[in-house]
Design a protein around this motif. Sequence first.
Motif, PDB file in Angstrom:
ATOM      1  N   GLN A 135       0.844  -1.183   0.000  1.00 23.48           N
ATOM      2  CA  GLN A 135       0.000   0.000   0.000  1.00 23.48           C
ATOM      3  C   GLN A 135       0.883   1.239   0.000  1.00 23.48           C
ATOM      4  O   GLN A 135       2.084   1.162   0.250  1.00 23.48           O
ATOM      5  CB  GLN A 135      -0.921  -0.029   1.213  1.00 23.48           C
ATOM      6  N   VAL A 136       0.267   2.352  -0.298  1.00 24.42           N
ATOM      7  CA  VAL A 136       1.012   3.604  -0.402  1.00 24.42           C
ATOM      8  C   VAL A 136       0.291   4.679   0.401  1.00 24.42           C
ATOM      9  O   VAL A 136      -0.935   4.792   0.347  1.00 24.42           O
ATOM     10  CB  VAL A 136       1.138   4.073  -1.869  1.00 24.42           C
ATOM     11  N   ILE A 230       4.141   9.345  -0.609  1.00 25.66           N
ATOM     12  CA  ILE A 230       4.997   9.659   0.523  1.00 25.66           C
ATOM     13  C   ILE A 230       5.798   8.444   0.980  1.00 25.66           C
ATOM     14  O   ILE A 230       7.002   8.545   1.230  1.00 25.66           O
ATOM     15  CB  ILE A 230       4.166  10.210   1.703  1.00 25.66           C
ATOM     16  N   ALA A 231       5.143   7.295   1.092  1.00 28.82           N
ATOM     17  CA  ALA A 231       5.842   6.095   1.551  1.00 28.82           C
ATOM     18  C   ALA A 231       5.069   4.857   1.153  1.00 28.82           C
ATOM     19  O   ALA A 231       3.837   4.887   1.030  1.00 28.82           O
ATOM     20  CB  ALA A 231       6.045   6.117   3.064  1.00 28.82           C
ATOM     21  N   VAL A 232       5.798   3.761   0.954  1.00 29.07           N
ATOM     22  CA  VAL A 232       5.225   2.462   0.608  1.00 29.07           C
ATOM     23  C   VAL A 232       5.253   1.588   1.854  1.00 29.07           C
ATOM     24  O   VAL A 232       6.227   1.611   2.619  1.00 29.07           O
ATOM     25  CB  VAL A 232       6.027   1.806  -0.538  1.00 29.07           C
ATOM     26  N   THR A 233       4.181   0.792   2.071  1.00 28.22           N
ATOM     27  CA  THR A 233       4.076   0.037   3.316  1.00 28.22           C
ATOM     28  C   THR A 233       4.647  -1.378   3.237  1.00 28.22           C
ATOM     29  O   THR A 233       4.651  -2.094   4.227  1.00 28.22           O
ATOM     30  CB  THR A 233       2.602  -0.081   3.756  1.00 28.22           C
ATOM     31  N   GLY A 234       5.131  -1.801   2.069  1.00 27.88           N
ATOM     32  CA  GLY A 234       5.697  -3.132   1.946  1.00 27.88           C
ATOM     33  C   GLY A 234       7.102  -3.229   2.511  1.00 27.88           C
ATOM     34  O   GLY A 234       7.700  -2.234   2.941  1.00 27.88           O
ATOM     35  N   LYS A 235       7.634  -4.430   2.470  1.00 28.63           N
ATOM     36  CA  LYS A 235       8.982  -4.663   2.985  1.00 28.63           C
ATOM     37  C   LYS A 235      10.034  -4.047   2.078  1.00 28.63           C
ATOM     38  O   LYS A 235      11.099  -3.619   2.529  1.00 28.63           O
ATOM     39  CB  LYS A 235       9.223  -6.168   3.118  1.00 28.63           C
ATOM     40  N   VAL A 244      10.224   6.037  -4.191  1.00 29.93           N
ATOM     41  CA  VAL A 244       9.429   6.243  -2.972  1.00 29.93           C
ATOM     42  C   VAL A 244       9.902   5.272  -1.898  1.00 29.93           C
ATOM     43  O   VAL A 244       9.816   4.053  -2.079  1.00 29.93           O
ATOM     44  CB  VAL A 244       7.928   6.039  -3.250  1.00 29.93           C
ATOM     45  N   PRO A 245      10.413   5.756  -0.766  1.00 28.10           N
ATOM     46  CA  PRO A 245      10.913   4.859   0.281  1.00 28.10           C
ATOM     47  C   PRO A 245       9.792   4.124   1.003  1.00 28.10           C
ATOM     48  O   PRO A 245       8.626   4.519   0.940  1.00 28.10           O
ATOM     49  CB  PRO A 245      11.645   5.811   1.235  1.00 28.10           C
ATOM     50  N   THR A 246      10.155   3.059   1.674  1.00 32.82           N
ATOM     51  CA  THR A 246       9.198   2.347   2.510  1.00 32.82           C
ATOM     52  C   THR A 246       9.021   3.089   3.830  1.00 32.82           C
ATOM     53  O   THR A 246       9.830   3.958   4.192  1.00 32.82           O
ATOM     54  CB  THR A 246       9.676   0.918   2.805  1.00 32.82           C
ATOM     55  N   GLU A 256       5.198  -2.972   8.226  1.00 34.74           N
ATOM     56  CA  GLU A 256       4.963  -3.722   6.990  1.00 34.74           C
ATOM     57  C   GLU A 256       3.484  -4.082   6.892  1.00 34.74           C
ATOM     58  O   GLU A 256       2.885  -4.562   7.849  1.00 34.74           O
ATOM     59  CB  GLU A 256       5.802  -5.002   6.982  1.00 34.74           C
ATOM     60  N   SER A 257       2.879  -3.815   5.741  1.00 39.26           N
ATOM     61  CA  SER A 257       1.478  -4.157   5.546  1.00 39.26           C
ATOM     62  C   SER A 257       1.200  -4.267   4.056  1.00 39.26           C
ATOM     63  O   SER A 257       1.713  -3.476   3.259  1.00 39.26           O
ATOM     64  CB  SER A 257       0.563  -3.093   6.167  1.00 39.26           C
ATOM     65  N   TYR A 258       0.377  -5.251   3.687  1.00 37.22           N
ATOM     66  CA  TYR A 258       0.012  -5.471   2.298  1.00 37.22           C
ATOM     67  C   TYR A 258      -1.505  -5.560   2.171  1.00 37.22           C
ATOM     68  O   TYR A 258      -2.199  -5.982   3.094  1.00 37.22           O
ATOM     69  CB  TYR A 258       0.609  -6.778   1.772  1.00 37.22           C
TER      70      TYR A 258
END
Length: 332
Positions: A135-136, A230-235, A244-246, A256-258
Amino acid sequence: MAISTISARLRQWSACAAILGAAAMGALPAPAQAWPDKPVTVIVPWPAGGPSDIAARPLSKYLSETLNQAFVIDNRAGASGNIGTGMVARAKPDGNTLLITASGPLVINQYLFKNMPFDARKDLMPITNLLRVPQVIVVNPSVPVNNLKELVDYIHDQKGNFSWASAGNGTTQHMTGELFKRTADLRMVHIPYKGSAPAITDLVGGHVAMLVDSTIAVVPMIKSGKAKAIAVTGKHRSPQLPDVPTVDESGYKGFESYAWYGLFAPANLPSDIAEKLNKTTLDFMKTPDFKRIMEETGSEFVGTDPATFASFIDEESSRWSKLAPSLNLTLD
């Protein structure tokens, strides 16, 4: 919910998935023949145009062409996915009614609704996981931030007068946003929508400042400049958004979330239908069309057999059971 109750319910998934093995040993009645012998309804319990449709529509087209029978999408939104999911849970297990859904009705809603209209572990059979996507966290371009630290500082400065959107109460998008809120100790107002499409519309229109949604839903808006990532929620970073950083990289270690999407049928589906449906779906997931979908959405290949998918669902249910009840949110 007591830990013993959660554990008991988790075991029910494994029992449901074990039906295929039991059938092979003669524990079930003779399987149905000549499936599909009439049009199959594929219920998506979310509004048309949302992330679930990304997998549902091309898969239904492939099943129609391969099995020489119509597979028709029926979007039945409402009650955080419970309405459409309940229709499948109550349907006759003959292969003529299927479900493609995100995770909310399967692993989260049980902790948020006092009166669930179905028991997912008893009433549904997992067929295969279709997509697992990060997710983002995105904001409207007018929000004066460019990274997660700036966003957190900006939200703090708003002193509770900051709104964020999700695809609906109880969705993974909602839970991910709540996890971020708790992790960063934020005060912000959640605005639940009836699916991703209307939430994205209001983000782009400036009616909400922030949205948490899957790469499936928001990458087109990001690339067109209508939303700011702003940020990605994956590993790991998404191939679609390599710059885009995590969240983990941005200072919140271990976050961490998908979002994930799966294919289900009513429980007690005859073994031959379940096997045929699983095999045909996995065949589709090896095609160039599906590989293109994975590339465009940033999904990982997760095609599985029913038992493996059931185990994954067990893990997801257990994980969200630690957060969802603490929200003191009742949806009915």
